[in-house]
Write a protein that holds these residues in place. Structure first.
Motif, PDB file in Angstrom:
ATOM      1  N   ARG A   1       0.832  -1.209   0.000  1.00 41.57           N
ATOM      2  CA  ARG A   1       0.000   0.000   0.000  1.00 41.57           C
ATOM      3  C   ARG A   1       0.860   1.250   0.000  1.00 41.57           C
ATOM      4  NH1 ARG A   1      -3.363  -2.820   3.808  1.00 41.57           N
ATOM      5  NH2 ARG A   1      -2.250  -1.775   5.483  1.00 41.57           N
ATOM      6  N   LEU A   2       1.906   1.256   0.817  1.00 43.40           N
ATOM      7  CA  LEU A   2       2.809   2.403   0.888  1.00 43.40           C
ATOM      8  C   LEU A   2       3.514   2.614  -0.454  1.00 43.40           C
ATOM      9  CD1 LEU A   2       4.067   4.591   2.685  1.00 43.40           C
ATOM     10  CD2 LEU A   2       5.845   2.932   3.267  1.00 43.40           C
ATOM     11  N   TYR A   3       3.990   1.532  -1.063  1.00 44.14           N
ATOM     12  CA  TYR A   3       4.675   1.618  -2.344  1.00 44.14           C
ATOM     13  C   TYR A   3       3.745   2.146  -3.431  1.00 44.14           C
ATOM     14  CZ  TYR A   3       6.916   0.160  -6.662  1.00 44.14           C
ATOM     15  OH  TYR A   3       7.450   0.139  -7.920  1.00 44.14           O
ATOM     16  N   LEU A   4       2.518   1.626  -3.489  1.00 42.66           N
ATOM     17  CA  LEU A   4       1.571   2.080  -4.508  1.00 42.66           C
ATOM     18  C   LEU A   4       1.186   3.539  -4.314  1.00 42.66           C
ATOM     19  CD1 LEU A   4      -0.734  -1.020  -4.915  1.00 42.66           C
ATOM     20  CD2 LEU A   4       0.993  -0.168  -6.498  1.00 42.66           C
TER      21      LEU A   4
ATOM     22  N   VAL B   1       1.816   6.623  -6.989  1.00 42.83           N
ATOM     23  CA  VAL B   1       0.742   7.508  -7.459  1.00 42.83           C
ATOM     24  C   VAL B   1       1.104   8.966  -7.221  1.00 42.83           C
ATOM     25  CG1 VAL B   1      -1.647   8.218  -6.999  1.00 42.83           C
ATOM     26  CG2 VAL B   1      -1.088   5.804  -7.262  1.00 42.83           C
ATOM     27  N   VAL B   2       1.672   9.262  -6.067  1.00 46.25           N
ATOM     28  CA  VAL B   2       1.999  10.652  -5.726  1.00 46.25           C
ATOM     29  C   VAL B   2       3.155  11.178  -6.576  1.00 46.25           C
ATOM     30  CG1 VAL B   2       2.889  12.117  -3.869  1.00 46.25           C
ATOM     31  CG2 VAL B   2       1.088  10.475  -3.396  1.00 46.25           C
ATOM     32  N   THR B   3       4.129  10.333  -6.899  1.00 39.92           N
ATOM     33  CA  THR B   3       5.314  10.806  -7.619  1.00 39.92           C
ATOM     34  C   THR B   3       5.260  10.494  -9.113  1.00 39.92           C
ATOM     35  OG1 THR B   3       6.500   8.750  -7.174  1.00 39.92           O
ATOM     36  CG2 THR B   3       6.767  10.547  -5.581  1.00 39.92           C
ATOM     37  N   PHE B   4       4.078  10.297  -9.670  1.00 39.46           N
ATOM     38  CA  PHE B   4       3.941   9.990 -11.096  1.00 39.46           C
ATOM     39  C   PHE B   4       4.418  11.171 -11.933  1.00 39.46           C
ATOM     40  CE2 PHE B   4       1.324  10.162 -14.979  1.00 39.46           C
ATOM     41  CZ  PHE B   4       1.820   9.041 -15.594  1.00 39.46           C
TER      42      PHE B   4
END
Length: 87
Positions: free
Chosen positions: A48-51, A55-58
């Motif tokens: 969850r943390l990785y995903l 998403v935030v750093t796309f």
């Protein structure tokens, strides 16, 4: 008299069936992903943390050419669709 065009009927059925399939496939994927990410297991928390980090750093800059090509082909498709309606 009512004029029945078989191609128009086929195109409408194809559109309806593919739309239903796309909605059901997307809903199934969302449900499976939610099931996968649920729980207090440390591995799932890490996932969850990785995903969320992804998403935030796309950054869409490396994909700019591909996105531009998708947009151009979409515009061509819409133009052809409009021209087909005139025929």
């Amino acid at each position: 008299m009512w004029d029945f065009d078989l191609f128009t009927f086929y195109r409408m059925c194809l559109f309806v069936f593919l739309t239903i399939y796309a909605v059901l496939a997307t809903a199934g994927t969302v449900v499976r992903l939610a099931r996968l990410l649920r729980g207090r297991d440390p591995h799932r928390r890490m996932l969850r943390l990785y995903l969320s980090y992804q998403v935030v750093t796309f950054n869409p800059r490396p994909l700019a050419g591909e996105l531009l090509q998708i947009g151009a082909w979409s515009i061509i498709l819409v133009v052809l669709w409009q021209l087909h309606s005139y025929v």
